[in-house]
Every structure is written in structure tokens, then in C-alpha cells.
Design a protein around this motif. Sequence first.
Motif, PDB file in Angstrom:
ATOM      1  N   VAL A 237     -31.031 -20.362   7.024  1.00  0.00           N
ATOM      2  CA  VAL A 237     -31.561 -19.823   8.279  1.00  0.00           C
ATOM      3  C   VAL A 237     -31.050 -20.684   9.424  1.00  0.00           C
ATOM      4  N   SER A 238     -30.873 -20.043  10.586  1.00  0.00           N
ATOM      5  CA  SER A 238     -30.528 -20.802  11.788  1.00  0.00           C
ATOM      6  C   SER A 238     -31.610 -20.582  12.831  1.00  0.00           C
ATOM      7  N   VAL A 239     -31.785 -21.582  13.693  1.00  0.00           N
ATOM      8  CA  VAL A 239     -32.822 -21.597  14.711  1.00  0.00           C
ATOM      9  C   VAL A 239     -32.151 -21.756  16.072  1.00  0.00           C
ATOM     10  N   LYS A 240     -32.618 -20.992  17.059  1.00  0.00           N
ATOM     11  CA  LYS A 240     -32.064 -21.043  18.406  1.00  0.00           C
ATOM     12  C   LYS A 240     -33.103 -21.616  19.362  1.00  0.00           C
ATOM     13  N   THR A 241     -32.696 -22.622  20.144  1.00  0.00           N
ATOM     14  CA  THR A 241     -33.573 -23.226  21.146  1.00  0.00           C
ATOM     15  C   THR A 241     -32.839 -23.269  22.476  1.00  0.00           C
ATOM     16  N   GLU A 242     -33.509 -22.834  23.537  1.00  0.00           N
ATOM     17  CA  GLU A 242     -32.899 -22.894  24.862  1.00  0.00           C
ATOM     18  C   GLU A 242     -33.001 -24.310  25.403  1.00  0.00           C
TER      19      GLU A 242
ATOM     20  N   PHE B 294     -27.632 -23.069  24.746  1.00  0.00           N
ATOM     21  CA  PHE B 294     -28.498 -22.896  23.588  1.00  0.00           C
ATOM     22  C   PHE B 294     -28.121 -23.906  22.507  1.00  0.00           C
ATOM     23  N   LEU B 295     -29.121 -24.421  21.808  1.00  0.00           N
ATOM     24  CA  LEU B 295     -28.915 -25.316  20.681  1.00  0.00           C
ATOM     25  C   LEU B 295     -29.228 -24.542  19.406  1.00  0.00           C
TER      26      LEU B 295
ATOM     27  N   GLU C  66     -42.245 -24.611  15.856  1.00  0.00           N
ATOM     28  CA  GLU C  66     -43.055 -24.891  17.032  1.00  0.00           C
ATOM     29  C   GLU C  66     -42.290 -24.545  18.305  1.00  0.00           C
ATOM     30  N   GLU C  67     -40.966 -24.727  18.282  1.00  0.00           N
ATOM     31  CA  GLU C  67     -40.112 -24.404  19.422  1.00  0.00           C
ATOM     32  C   GLU C  67     -38.982 -23.498  18.966  1.00  0.00           C
ATOM     33  N   GLY C  68     -38.432 -22.731  19.931  1.00  0.00           N
ATOM     34  CA  GLY C  68     -37.279 -21.902  19.628  1.00  0.00           C
ATOM     35  C   GLY C  68     -37.660 -20.644  18.863  1.00  0.00           C
ATOM     36  N   ARG C  69     -36.625 -19.981  18.309  1.00  0.00           N
ATOM     37  CA  ARG C  69     -36.840 -18.759  17.548  1.00  0.00           C
ATOM     38  C   ARG C  69     -35.916 -18.730  16.335  1.00  0.00           C
ATOM     39  N   MET C  70     -36.314 -18.010  15.302  1.00  0.00           N
ATOM     40  CA  MET C  70     -35.440 -17.769  14.167  1.00  0.00           C
ATOM     41  C   MET C  70     -34.292 -16.876  14.634  1.00  0.00           C
ATOM     42  N   PHE C  71     -33.090 -17.219  14.204  1.00  0.00           N
ATOM     43  CA  PHE C  71     -31.925 -16.509  14.723  1.00  0.00           C
ATOM     44  C   PHE C  71     -31.163 -15.756  13.637  1.00  0.00           C
TER      45      PHE C  71
END
Length: 676
Positions: free
Chosen positions: A208-213, A218-219, A192-197
Motif C-alpha cells: 500500500v502507498s500513503v499520500k500526505t500533502e 505531496f509525500l 492518522e495523517e494523509g490518505r491511502m493511495f
Amino acid sequence: MRIVFIFLFLILFTGIRAQELTRSGHFKRTVEENFQINHLLTERFNQERLIGIFNGFILLPLDCEAPSVKLRIINSSGNEVYSHVFRQVINLILSSNKKYCAFSDGKMIHYLDLSSFSLKSFSGSTVFAVGENGEAAFYNDENQTIQTEKFSIEVNERIYKMAFLKDQIIFISKKCVLKLDNEKVIPVFCLEEGRMFDLFVDEDNLFVSVKTEVPGGFLFESFKSIDLVAFNFIERQFFPRTASVQKKGDSTFSTHLNQSATGEIIRDPLNYNLDTVYQPIGNSYGEIQFYGNPPYLHPGVDLLGYHLQDVYAIKKGFVKAIITTADTFHWRIAISNVNTPDTSIGYLYAHLDQQTIPFAVDDSVEAGDIIGQLVNFPVQGFVHCHFARIVDSGALWSGGWWTLENPLSSMINFFDTVPPQFEKTIGNDAFAFRDASGFYLSPDSLYGQIKIISKVHDIINSPWKVDVNTIRYNLSSLSVPSVLLLDSFAYEYNFYTDVYPGGSYYPMVLSTLYSGDSTCFSDGDYNIRDFFHIVTNSDGNDTLDGNDSLQFFNTANFPDGSYIFRIIASDPSGNSSMDSMVVRFKNNINNVDNVHQLESVVVYPNPSKDGKFTIQILNNNHQEEYEIYNTLGEKVFSGKIDEGINRFYIYLPAKGFYFLRMLSGGKDAIRKMIVY
């Protein structure tokens, strides 16, 4: 001690578990090479990168900026079993059993069987995967399809990474982890938030890792799945967007040229927040590089730094590519100034540690963001950021960009105070003189059309010799050295370089700029820096093309006699130095040594603002002949003046230097004419 040794041995040979997340969102890959074999072969193959495979090693040259790359394979004994030249070797990956590899050359994706060495190729992007049986899977960005050798499936969103989980193809878009099932794309984990990284497969596990601003940075969060149904949270890392260092001021003062065809003023990406940086340079823009065959032009500048030094984005933009051209040491990020599939200008930052890059393709970047850290480059004293202004087109960039302009010329906080340094070209002679057949002439007996060669280098805040930025030359008679008979621009290292596309352009530029014969052989590597410049290979304008290499200095355009030939070299900061040499022309043309004793010809106004000149002949007792030359030695006017006429007029519409040559009273008269 024995316990400690066993513990270290296990670390080296089992590696780091893949589920550990770096602070920049990447999974720490397993250490895969057999260090004992690698160490034994390192000295023998010290100019190549060794990548372990199931029965030996893939070898790639450590220097991979050339327009072609030789990929070699050796067995465990070090004997070569395969060799092939590719345009480039970009983002090379291995199957999990290390029996197959895949890579892009900037246009095609190649899949190589490491046993039979059979090769298959497909048109696609830099997103691809290879299975344990050599299965090919890749994303074609042009038609937005996932493709294998058996089928093609359209997807309605861009794909960023893919991998084989056993026999199943897994890939990520910006928001979802997806799989192929019966030739259908099925999402298995969406955000729902962020992007697949990042995406990583370790045995039967998917990570998988997820990146959220978030405020200040960045988290990154990591997840693991063993069944593609449940994705379990593992850990979280925070990456600060900018470093806590000295804040940059508003000063725009600098000693350098600050000139750019793009009009962009930039800052040093290694010292973005400092106002005054004596940045050391290891290789200059357009400098000849010769790490084996073929030689090529260096497509950028090498900013020397230290291992894990922060690298900053110098301009706001959008990530177009994150690729490597030779495994660990050559990861690079390309950032366009604008988010467009059309042609755009951007910047390249190379030799980053891939595990420290906190951005992915399609991310937006702000000026001053940390975009990664420098990798520990294997050449001692040469940890560096390869930095270039580039131009490319497409929604994604695959490494086929062109570089343009010397970025040091527009780097506002870059300082350098040391001018270029001339070396003796042949023996004790400052310059060398070569005729059209390649024969070297004595400087006291020059005749006909010649090439003039000068050896000069620059030192920019480091011990490494680099090439200069601009060269020009002039000529005057020895009897009146203050009067310039010729003042000509040679060339500036501010041209396009076609690194990865190859083609005919860069060999033409190389042969125009540099002498490459056995007497004056230009070379540039980590041990030798010899820059022999053919300064007269220029038609006088600032564009390098095929016409320049056809140019000669024509000694027959001047009367016989003694002259002073001078060469001026400058660096990107505007520091200049000059070397000179006395030469003698012998073409059986009236001697120049008495030319300037003649006072019977007067030119006025000189200089002229509108290009209109009056030529006065004080004693015209017979028919006179005149010729007017530009600084290239090209005749632009000629004519005859009848006996008794003491004055005539000339109009020269273009600004610049000209030379009037008139036969008066049996002697040559040469007058300099200036239009400003």
C-alpha cells in the motif's frame, strides 16, 4: 555481449518488482506480456491493444471514444475465439492467474471466464476485483456496500480500491486498509495523517502507498505486509505540485472567440503557464471519427504534445474519476468544478500515463497543479491530451458523462492564425447539390428542394486535417451580387456529445452534419480526413435537433435565374474563409435576371430599428401581390394590394434579415429588409 543480452532478457521477462514506488505514489507493475508473441502479432492487430492472458490475448481497439467497444479474444496462434460488443470496457483487470477478467461498462460490472466465455454482470461502481476462481467482489457506491455473489455488507466510508489476496478480499478507504473476515469489515492498518493511495498484491505480499500533502507538493510512502498484521515501511517519494516553468502573466488578450455558455475562461492544460501558445490540434470537437463501426463524434479536442509532457489542471476542482477505457494508453482523470453529488460541470484529461497521476478519487485539485503526464501513444505523431468540458452527476463518475462545448473557444492563451481551407466537393465543383431522393443535380439545373454539400477542413498548428467550428451560407443573384437574398447560420460545433451512453442522439447529429453516401462519404481516422458538410441541414438556430436533418434549401422560393451561393467556414479562433459557386435555378418561375432592373418598389426606412416598414409602389395600375420570407425561406407574411393604392405598411417584430417579393407590372421585385 552475451552477459548484457541475458541481463536485458531477464528484465523483459521478469519485469520490475512491484514494491518500487513511482514519484507519483504508484507501484511499478510487473511487465506481464510475453514480448516475443506480442511482437509477432503487433503488425497483424495494429489497430488493437493486446493484453496477455493465460492462453492468448484480449484485444481492444486503440481508439475507445466510440459509444460501443468490441472486445475480442484470440488464442496464441492469433485465431479469434470470442467476440462481444460492450458499451465500454473501463478499468479492465485480470485475476492473478489470468483466467478471468472484470471491467465496467459505465453502468454494470462484467466478469468474464476466459476459458468458457461465460459472462456474469452486477450493478456497481468502477471499484471491483476478481479472484483466481472467478469470484466477484465489488463496491456499490449508491448503497455503500461491499458485495460478492454470496453476501452484501454495508460500509460507512467510501471504498477506492480492492484486490484478492489469495481468497481474502482486501480494500482501502481514505484512512484504512480493511479486510473481510466472516462477512465483517475489519481494519488492519489505519492512518492518522494523509490518505491511502495505491493498493497492490504481488503473490502473497500486500503493498500500500500513503499520500500526505506537504509544503510544495505531496509525500508518498510505501508499506508492505505479508500477514495483514505488520506493515513495514519501504520507501518515500516526493512529488512537486507544480513545475518550475515560466509564470503565467495577467494578459487576457487572444484572437479566439472567448465565448462559452458556461462563462468559463480557461487555459491550455499542456502549456498552462504560457501566455501565447500555438497549440497543435490533432482532432477537433464534434469531428466525425470512423475507426471501424460505428462512426461517432469526437467528444473533445486532441491537444498534441510529447511523451511525459506535464498536464495541468486548468481549474480548481475535485477528482470524480480515474479510469481507463482500453488499458495502458487510455487512462483519464475527470475533475468536477464543485464537490457535489448533484449535476456539475468539470473537465476531462485523457491519455495520461497512469503511473504519473498523483491524485486519487475525492482529492481536491488546484488550478495549475500537475495532474499527470502524457502516455506514449502508439500512433506515430499523435501523443496527445484528449481534453473536454464534461457534465455528469453522482458522488463518483463512472464514464457516462456528456461533453459540451468546444473548449478551444474559451481557451485564453490559445492562438491560431490560419483559416479553414475549402476543397473541391465533386470534380472541379466547389459544392454538391443533392435532391430529396439522393440524386445529385447539375449546378446549372437546380430545382425543387435540395441539400447543399461542401467539403472543408481546418489546420490548427499541426499537419493533421481537423473539422471547422462554424458554417454559414448566403445567396445573391448573379446580376446584383452585393445584395444578399439569403444569409443563414448553418451550425456550430458546440453541441453536446453522448460518448459512452450511446443512444439515438449522436447518430442523428452525425447524419445532420455529414454526408455519408458513396459520392460524398465523410470519414475521419489516422489516414483519411474527408469532411463533407450538409450545410443546409439547419433551421437557422444554434440548437442541433431532429428538425435540422429535415431541412432543405428550396430553390422554388426564388425566381429562375443565375445565383451566387457562398459558404463561410470559421475556426474557434475566429479565422474565416469563404468559397462560392455560380448556380442556376430552373423551376419555371419568373426569371430573376430582370428582377433588380425594376425600380417601381421602394422600401423605407431600411434598415429599420423598430421593425416598421413603408412599402411604396410608384405606379400601381393593377392589383399587386406580395410575400415576405425570412432567411430560412419561410413565408412570414403575404397579401394583395388593390389597384391605385401606392403605399402600405409592414411590421416585423423580430430582428434579422427578410426578403420582400412582389409581383409588380408582370415582373418579380425582390427587396432585402433588415430589422436591427
